[in-house]
Design an enzyme around this catalytic site. Structure first.
Site, mmCIF file in Angstrom:
data_model
loop_
_atom_site.group_PDB
_atom_site.id
_atom_site.type_symbol
_atom_site.label_atom_id
_atom_site.label_comp_id
_atom_site.label_asym_id
_atom_site.label_seq_id
_atom_site.Cartn_x
_atom_site.Cartn_y
_atom_site.Cartn_z
ATOM 1 C CD GLN A 211 -2.924 -1.261 2.249
ATOM 2 O OE1 GLN A 211 -2.759 -2.095 3.125
ATOM 3 N NE2 GLN A 211 -3.925 -0.408 2.276
ATOM 4 N NE ARG B 56 0.123 -4.476 12.130
ATOM 5 C CZ ARG B 56 -0.880 -4.579 11.251
ATOM 6 N NH1 ARG B 56 -1.459 -3.501 10.753
ATOM 7 N NH2 ARG B 56 -1.314 -5.761 10.875
ATOM 8 C CG HIS C 204 -0.703 -5.993 5.335
ATOM 9 N ND1 HIS C 204 -0.764 -5.387 6.565
ATOM 10 C CD2 HIS C 204 -1.781 -5.528 4.657
ATOM 11 C CE1 HIS C 204 -1.819 -4.582 6.623
ATOM 12 N NE2 HIS C 204 -2.452 -4.652 5.458
ATOM 13 C CG ASN D 123 -3.253 -7.191 8.314
ATOM 14 O OD1 ASN D 123 -3.374 -6.760 9.463
ATOM 15 N ND2 ASN D 123 -4.019 -6.776 7.319
ATOM 16 C CD GLU E 115 -4.801 -2.680 9.742
ATOM 17 O OE1 GLU E 115 -5.938 -2.445 9.277
ATOM 18 O OE2 GLU E 115 -3.963 -3.388 9.173
ATOM 19 C CD1 TRP F 10 -5.636 2.003 7.544
ATOM 20 C CD2 TRP F 10 -3.855 0.715 8.009
ATOM 21 N NE1 TRP F 10 -5.098 1.595 6.346
ATOM 22 C CE2 TRP F 10 -4.010 0.799 6.612
ATOM 23 C CE3 TRP F 10 -2.791 -0.031 8.543
ATOM 24 C CZ2 TRP F 10 -3.135 0.152 5.727
ATOM 25 C CZ3 TRP F 10 -1.941 -0.666 7.666
ATOM 26 C CH2 TRP F 10 -2.118 -0.571 6.275
ATOM 27 C CD GLU G 18 -8.131 1.104 2.217
ATOM 28 O OE1 GLU G 18 -7.010 1.130 2.746
ATOM 29 O OE2 GLU G 18 -9.006 0.282 2.513
HETATM 30 O O1 IFM Z 1 -6.036 -0.665 4.336
HETATM 31 C C1 IFM Z 1 -6.569 -1.740 5.044
HETATM 32 C C2 IFM Z 1 -5.470 -2.619 5.609
HETATM 33 O O2 IFM Z 1 -4.625 -3.104 4.614
HETATM 34 C C3 IFM Z 1 -6.073 -3.803 6.322
HETATM 35 N N1 IFM Z 1 -7.053 -3.388 7.270
HETATM 36 C C4 IFM Z 1 -8.081 -2.472 6.827
HETATM 37 C C5 IFM Z 1 -7.421 -1.275 6.191
HETATM 38 C C6 IFM Z 1 -8.493 -0.251 5.769
HETATM 39 O O3 IFM Z 1 -9.342 -0.788 4.829
#
Ligand code: IFM
Length: 540
Positions: free
Chosen positions: A58, A116, A162, A207, A422, A471, A478
């Site tokens: 990301q 993280r 992830h 994750n 998160e 987060w 995203e």
């Molecule tokens: O961006 C994501 C992340 O990669 C994993 N948990 C939710 C976030 C928001 O959608």
């Protein structure tokens, strides 16, 4: 009280049956905001960790640079741009590969002490496994990142998987659809322990395996983009369960390797990160079947991954509703899976009402297995919380849900050590100027409210919460929403050189960390809080 309700309450309420499952969100939320806006980091235990998170796919970009091979996400987004809301892809993201120092300093500036991030498998092992060669340039990148964090006083929290799998392993045997991935994942994990474990003391194996299995193999919004209900028979009656099973095995064998070969010398901890909404019954009358459905929802989302780690097997309700399509652990595997965590990572964003559905008519086998549906409005038309933003209306804001779910995890899974890995709020900055995009009051209130309830989980429910990560540090790619939906404490201007700007929520965090309370302040705060509670009661 009917059995349905008392069984559910016994698990869901914080202590005995004194905390009702069904809250009064309006007054609770107001109280949270009054007290939360006054909180400082000193209101949390001294050893509590505050951080922010990102994930390689990301933020890094440099998707074909420095010896990296393509990941499943690179090919998915590049070959099927229609799968991403704005047609974007992770090839540049926010260019953290080249700007990691700047971003670590941005994190430090906020007062946070932990970062993280995730390690891209295809960057360190471009061929997916060791015998095809490790990529020293990729290893150097993570060494530099980790070293830079440490020299700035920032603790690295590294996630191994992830959502990102080398495309070559997808092509060779279907990625996590094959048990072959377990051996390859363990090689990748071991390489990371070997190369980075002298400095990384907190490892996340996976994750959100729930999102990986369902978004990729039921809803088709993550790679490989399978939508089960378009197949005959529907592939989502088998694929998500197989993928989940292999994810759990990959986790367990990696943890075993860490424990046998590295943990004693390196002295770190390892855990899996899961995600769940908070669930309440659609109809909360005492004889409603929705109470049981709530427990089933927790089983299908959290228990699917956490229960094997605690007991060595899947939840009984999954076995009942999925039957033989749910894979089984051998005795050896069950022994390895059971207890394979030092802490639990947990991601929380939102909440839902759950309605029992005894006779599902859906074409999706997975949806039928659940025997429940979810909604944001209950049988009386009451909405569980306001939407964060119309463009991401799947996130409704329910701060008290974080306290509830932390207490639930403690009660159901034997009081684990937990990191909130998160928590964050989406917004949509389309058509906004940079100045407008920085005024993220909704996110600011969201973070304040959730921190307030994390503190309550620690103080009132005695949940062993050890840390909280926002987060995300900055706007990212995203996933299926591309750059349309933003989560960052820092706004990224994708039109102008990817410049980063602190949002209002970031500035509030800086104050949250820099305020030092005197004893007189603390006493006054205690008196004010007392009055706030009184006023709040009067206002109800
Ligand atoms: O961006 C994501 C992340 O990669 C994993 N948990 C939710 C976030 C928001 O959608």
């Amino acid at each position: 009280m009917a059995d349905n309700q008392s069984n559910a309450l016994a698990l869901i309420s914080s202590d005995d049956n004194t905390v009702s499952l069904v809250q009064k969100p309006t007054s609770e939320t107001r109280l949270a905001r009054i007290s939360a806006s006054k909180m400082t980091s000193q209101d949390f235990p001294d050893d509590f960790v505050f951080g922010a998170g990102t994930a390689a796919l990301q933020v890094e970009g440099a998707y074909a640079e420095g010896g990296k091979s393509l990941s499943n996400w690179d090919t998915f987004a590049l070959q099927k741009p229609s799968k991403i809301s704005d047609g974007s892809n992770p090839s540049l993201a926010v260019d953290e590969y080249h700007r990691y120092k700047e971003d670590v300093l941005l994190l430090k500036k906020l007062g946070l002490s932990a970062f993280r991030f995730s390690i891209s498998w295809s960057r360190v092992l471009p061929g997916g496994r060791l015998n095809t060669g490790k990529n020293m340039e990729g290893i150097k990148y993570y060494n530099d990142l980790i070293d830079f964090c440490l020299c700035q006083g920032i603790e690295p929290y590294a996630t191994l998987l992830h959502f990102e799998v080398p495309q070559c392993l997808e092509d060779e045997y279907g990625g996590f659809l094959s048990e072959k991935i377990v051996k390859d994942f363990v090689e990748f994990a071991e390489l990371c322990f070997f190369e980075f474990g002298d400095r990384v003391k907190h490892w996340g194996s996976l994750n959100e395996p729930f999102a990986f299995a369902t978004n990729g193999y039921v809803y088709g919004v993550f790679p490989p983009g399978h939508t089960g209900d378009s197949q005959t028979p529907p592939s989502d009656g088998t694929e998500p369960y197989i993928v989940a099973h292999n994810l759990i095995l990959a986790h367990a064998y990696a943890v075993d390797t860490y424990r046998r070969n590295y943990q004693a010398v390196q002295g770190g901890k390892i855990g899996m990160t899961n995600v769940s909404s908070w669930y309440e019954p659609y109809d909360d009358h005492s004889d409603s079947e929705d109470w049981k459905a709530v427990l089933r929802a927790f089983d299908f989302v959290v228990g699917w991954f956490v229960e094997p780690l605690v007991t060595g097997d899947y939840p009984a309700s999954m076995r009942k509703y999925v039957g033989d399509r749910l894979p089984k652990f051998t005795e050896e595997q069950a022994n390895l899976v059971k207890g394979s965590y030092d802490f639990m990572g947990f991601n929380y964003y939102t909440a839902r009402y759950i309605k029992n559905d005894p006779n599902p008519t859906t074409k999706s086998q997975y949806a039928a297995d659940l025997h429940y549906t979810s909604s944001t409005t209950n049988s009386e038309g009451h909405s569980i919380g306001p939407v964060a933003t119309d463009a991401a209306d799947y996130v409704v804001i329910v701060p008290y849900g974080i306290q509830k779910i932390l207490a639930f995890l403690k009660k159901k899974y034997g009081d684990p050590l937990i990191y909130v890995t998160e928590n964050g709020c989406p917004d949509d900055v389309e058509k906004k100027s940079v100045t407008e995009a920085l005024a993220d009051d909704t996110r600011l209130n969201y973070i304040q409210g959730h921190l307030y309830y994390v503190k309550k989980a620690i103080d009132e429910d005695k949940v062993r919460v050890q840390g909280y990560f926002v987060w995300s540090l900055l706007d990212t790619f995203e996933l299926a929403s591309g750059h349309k939906i933003r989560y960052g404490l820092y706004h990224v201007d994708f039109e102008n050189g990817l410049n980063r700007y602190p949002r209002k929520s970031a500035i509030w965090l800086m104050n949250f960390f820099s305020q030092k309370l005197t004893t007189a302040d603390s006493k006054k705060r205690a008196r004010d809080d007392h009055e706030d509670v009184g006023n709040n009661k009067k206002n109800k």
